[in-house]
Write a protein that holds these residues in place. Structure first.
Motif, PDB file in Angstrom:
ATOM      1  N   TRP A 154       5.605  63.450  45.735  1.00 25.27           N
ATOM      2  CA  TRP A 154       5.301  62.031  45.880  1.00 25.27           C
ATOM      3  C   TRP A 154       4.888  61.492  44.516  1.00 25.27           C
ATOM      4  O   TRP A 154       4.463  62.238  43.642  1.00 25.27           O
ATOM      5  CB  TRP A 154       4.153  61.825  46.858  1.00 25.27           C
ATOM      6  CG  TRP A 154       4.431  62.243  48.276  1.00 25.27           C
ATOM      7  CD1 TRP A 154       4.287  63.490  48.801  1.00 25.27           C
ATOM      8  CD2 TRP A 154       4.885  61.400  49.350  1.00 25.27           C
ATOM      9  NE1 TRP A 154       4.622  63.488  50.142  1.00 25.27           N
ATOM     10  CE2 TRP A 154       4.987  62.218  50.507  1.00 25.27           C
ATOM     11  CE3 TRP A 154       5.202  60.037  49.456  1.00 25.27           C
ATOM     12  CZ2 TRP A 154       5.388  61.725  51.736  1.00 25.27           C
ATOM     13  CZ3 TRP A 154       5.607  59.543  50.690  1.00 25.27           C
ATOM     14  CH2 TRP A 154       5.704  60.382  51.817  1.00 25.27           C
ATOM     15  N   GLY A 155       4.956  60.195  44.351  1.00 27.45           N
ATOM     16  CA  GLY A 155       4.547  59.571  43.103  1.00 27.45           C
ATOM     17  C   GLY A 155       5.675  59.525  42.091  1.00 27.45           C
ATOM     18  O   GLY A 155       6.828  59.850  42.404  1.00 27.45           O
ATOM     19  N   ASP A 156       5.326  59.152  40.846  1.00 28.38           N
ATOM     20  CA  ASP A 156       6.362  59.060  39.813  1.00 28.38           C
ATOM     21  C   ASP A 156       6.575  60.368  39.073  1.00 28.38           C
ATOM     22  O   ASP A 156       7.475  60.480  38.229  1.00 28.38           O
ATOM     23  CB  ASP A 156       6.039  57.931  38.821  1.00 28.38           C
ATOM     24  CG  ASP A 156       4.697  58.120  38.118  1.00 28.38           C
ATOM     25  OD1 ASP A 156       4.131  59.237  38.164  1.00 28.38           O
ATOM     26  OD2 ASP A 156       4.207  57.142  37.518  1.00 28.38           O
ATOM     27  N   GLY A 157       5.755  61.376  39.362  1.00 29.53           N
ATOM     28  CA  GLY A 157       5.915  62.684  38.729  1.00 29.53           C
ATOM     29  C   GLY A 157       5.321  62.779  37.344  1.00 29.53           C
ATOM     30  O   GLY A 157       5.447  63.812  36.683  1.00 29.53           O
ATOM     31  N   ASP A 158       4.671  61.698  36.858  1.00 29.31           N
ATOM     32  CA  ASP A 158       4.171  61.674  35.486  1.00 29.31           C
ATOM     33  C   ASP A 158       2.653  61.809  35.378  1.00 29.31           C
ATOM     34  O   ASP A 158       2.109  61.787  34.274  1.00 29.31           O
ATOM     35  CB  ASP A 158       4.599  60.363  34.810  1.00 29.31           C
ATOM     36  CG  ASP A 158       6.109  60.270  34.632  1.00 29.31           C
ATOM     37  OD1 ASP A 158       6.737  61.312  34.367  1.00 29.31           O
ATOM     38  OD2 ASP A 158       6.656  59.152  34.776  1.00 29.31           O
ATOM     39  N   THR A 201       2.292  67.573  34.527  1.00 32.81           N
ATOM     40  CA  THR A 201       2.788  66.578  35.466  1.00 32.81           C
ATOM     41  C   THR A 201       3.662  67.310  36.485  1.00 32.81           C
ATOM     42  O   THR A 201       4.053  68.471  36.264  1.00 32.81           O
ATOM     43  CB  THR A 201       3.638  65.512  34.759  1.00 32.81           C
ATOM     44  OG1 THR A 201       4.851  66.128  34.289  1.00 32.81           O
ATOM     45  CG2 THR A 201       2.879  64.885  33.595  1.00 32.81           C
ATOM     46  N   LEU A 202       3.985  66.672  37.597  1.00 34.42           N
ATOM     47  CA  LEU A 202       4.826  67.356  38.578  1.00 34.42           C
ATOM     48  C   LEU A 202       6.244  67.569  38.046  1.00 34.42           C
ATOM     49  O   LEU A 202       6.912  68.537  38.433  1.00 34.42           O
ATOM     50  CB  LEU A 202       4.846  66.572  39.892  1.00 34.42           C
ATOM     51  CG  LEU A 202       3.507  66.490  40.626  1.00 34.42           C
ATOM     52  CD1 LEU A 202       3.710  66.075  42.083  1.00 34.42           C
ATOM     53  CD2 LEU A 202       2.733  67.797  40.563  1.00 34.42           C
ATOM     54  N   THR A 243       2.988  56.671  45.438  1.00 38.32           N
ATOM     55  CA  THR A 243       1.638  57.028  45.877  1.00 38.32           C
ATOM     56  C   THR A 243       1.175  56.099  47.001  1.00 38.32           C
ATOM     57  O   THR A 243       0.445  56.525  47.895  1.00 38.32           O
ATOM     58  CB  THR A 243       0.639  56.956  44.703  1.00 38.32           C
ATOM     59  OG1 THR A 243       0.726  55.672  44.072  1.00 38.32           O
ATOM     60  CG2 THR A 243       0.936  58.042  43.676  1.00 38.32           C
ATOM     61  N   ASP A 244       1.609  54.839  46.963  1.00 38.79           N
ATOM     62  CA  ASP A 244       1.281  53.915  48.053  1.00 38.79           C
ATOM     63  C   ASP A 244       1.961  54.344  49.353  1.00 38.79           C
ATOM     64  O   ASP A 244       1.364  54.250  50.432  1.00 38.79           O
ATOM     65  CB  ASP A 244       1.699  52.487  47.697  1.00 38.79           C
ATOM     66  CG  ASP A 244       0.814  51.858  46.636  1.00 38.79           C
ATOM     67  OD1 ASP A 244      -0.307  52.351  46.439  1.00 38.79           O
ATOM     68  OD2 ASP A 244       1.255  50.880  46.002  1.00 38.79           O
ATOM     69  N   MET A 294      -4.094  64.420  43.915  1.00 40.36           N
ATOM     70  CA  MET A 294      -3.436  64.929  42.709  1.00 40.36           C
ATOM     71  C   MET A 294      -2.529  63.881  42.077  1.00 40.36           C
ATOM     72  O   MET A 294      -2.655  63.549  40.900  1.00 40.36           O
ATOM     73  CB  MET A 294      -2.641  66.198  43.037  1.00 40.36           C
ATOM     74  CG  MET A 294      -3.495  67.427  43.271  1.00 40.36           C
ATOM     75  SD  MET A 294      -2.501  68.916  43.510  1.00 40.36           S
ATOM     76  CE  MET A 294      -2.331  68.933  45.294  1.00 40.36           C
ATOM     77  N   VAL A 295      -1.581  63.347  42.859  1.00 43.51           N
ATOM     78  CA  VAL A 295      -0.551  62.486  42.272  1.00 43.51           C
ATOM     79  C   VAL A 295      -1.066  61.099  41.937  1.00 43.51           C
ATOM     80  O   VAL A 295      -0.470  60.390  41.116  1.00 43.51           O
ATOM     81  CB  VAL A 295       0.691  62.398  43.188  1.00 43.51           C
ATOM     82  CG1 VAL A 295       1.266  63.782  43.444  1.00 43.51           C
ATOM     83  CG2 VAL A 295       0.369  61.696  44.509  1.00 43.51           C
ATOM     84  N   SER A 296      -2.187  60.687  42.535  1.00 45.05           N
ATOM     85  CA  SER A 296      -2.781  59.397  42.187  1.00 45.05           C
ATOM     86  C   SER A 296      -3.637  59.494  40.935  1.00 45.05           C
ATOM     87  O   SER A 296      -3.976  58.483  40.311  1.00 45.05           O
ATOM     88  CB  SER A 296      -3.650  58.876  43.345  1.00 45.05           C
ATOM     89  OG  SER A 296      -4.815  59.686  43.496  1.00 45.05           O
ATOM     90  N   GLY A 297      -4.033  60.727  40.579  1.00 44.49           N
ATOM     91  CA  GLY A 297      -4.909  60.946  39.434  1.00 44.49           C
ATOM     92  C   GLY A 297      -6.381  60.863  39.758  1.00 44.49           C
ATOM     93  O   GLY A 297      -7.224  61.146  38.903  1.00 44.49           O
TER      94      GLY A 297
END
Length: 295
Positions: free
Chosen positions: A169-173, A210-211, A234-235, A263-266
């Motif tokens: 999930w997320g942008d992977g960055d 990052t992922l 993430t949303d 994790m992916v939201s930081g």
């Protein structure tokens, strides 16, 4: 010689912590549940004293077991009856025994940065920590990020080695902290012998990726190609958590997604990292872990 009391001694992390302590010539007192024959047999070492009991035992019984202990390490896992009731009970016994320091079972993401409601299991640890603040026993929370061994399990739904996919999930960055159980045990042993950590949080990690970088590390380490699949933003992940919570009959129906979101939201990122405090520990990179795990 220091004496360290380890609760959760027969668990995956507890056993490794005891091994790490013994390599440092530390006297260990291991709490093993009554009737756990395997647990009793596992510690065939004269420097390991096995105590039969439970962290929810009457405080006077635990207090006797904690006499002469320099540090208590808790590696227990469970629900509120263990993480809150059990650990607070153990803490009260440690107070009565005059133990100066302890390490609660917090080994995870940056739970100190999460709000109540972000993660049900982090909420338990945050609630327990409220009792620690007024204690005469100084706590040290050891935070290590996400366990590589756990995210490699099929139930975590990140990697499917059979179908050759990596889903995220997320942008992977967003940078994420990762550690192995073995490295966590090594850091815990060092922290247990480091009185300067009393009353504070120690943040360490084996790797920060990052992922997208984790995906490449998995491929390099395993020698296998994994197709990357983005599941949503993430949303979108937060909305999926709320959707599942609305109909869930069990916390585990959405709990892993809560860890994923942190994790992916930081929001669960560890900052600052303090690996430099323990230069003798050379942690395992994600690439090395997957090379060993998939060999």
């Amino acid at each position: 010689m220091s004496t360290v009391f380890v609760a959760g001694a027969t668990g995956r992390l507890g056993r490794l912590i005891i091994d790490s302590l013994r390599r440092r010539d530390v006297q260990v007192r291991a709490l093993v549940r009554p009737g756990n024959a395997k647990g009793l047999q596992a510690f065939d070492d004269p420097a390991i004293e096995v105590v039969e009991g439970d962290i929810r035992d009457p405080a006077d019984r635990l207090t006797r077991a904690l006499q002469g202990v320099d540090v208590v390490v808790s590696a227990v896992q469970g629900g509120a009856e263990v993480i809150i009731d059990g650990q607070v009970n153990l803490l009260r016994a440690a107070e009565q025994a005059g133990v100066p320091r302890w390490i609660p079972s917090d080994f995870s993401l940056g739970i100190d940065r999460l709000d109540y409601g972000d993660n049900d299991f982090a909420d338990l640890r945050k609630k327990a920590a409220e009792a620690y603040r007024s204690s005469t026993v100084a706590p040290t929370s050891v935070l290590i990020g996400a366990f590589l061994e756990v995210l490699n399990e099929p139930f975590y739904n990140w990697v499917d080695w059979e179908s050759g996919t990596f889903s995220y999930w997320g942008d992977g960055d967003q940078p994420v902290d990762f550690s192995t159980y073995s490295d966590t045990a090594e850091w815990t042993a060092e922290v247990a012998l480091d009185p300067s950590t009393a009353g504070r949080t120690v943040r360490v990690a084996g790797d920060v990726l990052t992922l997208k970088e984790l995906h490449r590390a998995m491929e390099r380490g395993s020698g296998r190609r994994l197709e990357a699949r983005r599941l949503g933003s993430t949303d979108d992940l937060r909305a999926e958590i709320e959707r599942r919570k609305a109909v869930a009959t069990d916390t585990f129906e959405y709990l892993l997604l809560q860890y994923n979101w942190a994790m992916v939201s930081g929001k669960g990122k560890l900052d600052p990292l303090e690996n430099h405090r323990y230069p003798s520990i050379q942690p395992t990179s994600a690439e090395k872990y997957f090379r060993q795990a998939m060999s």
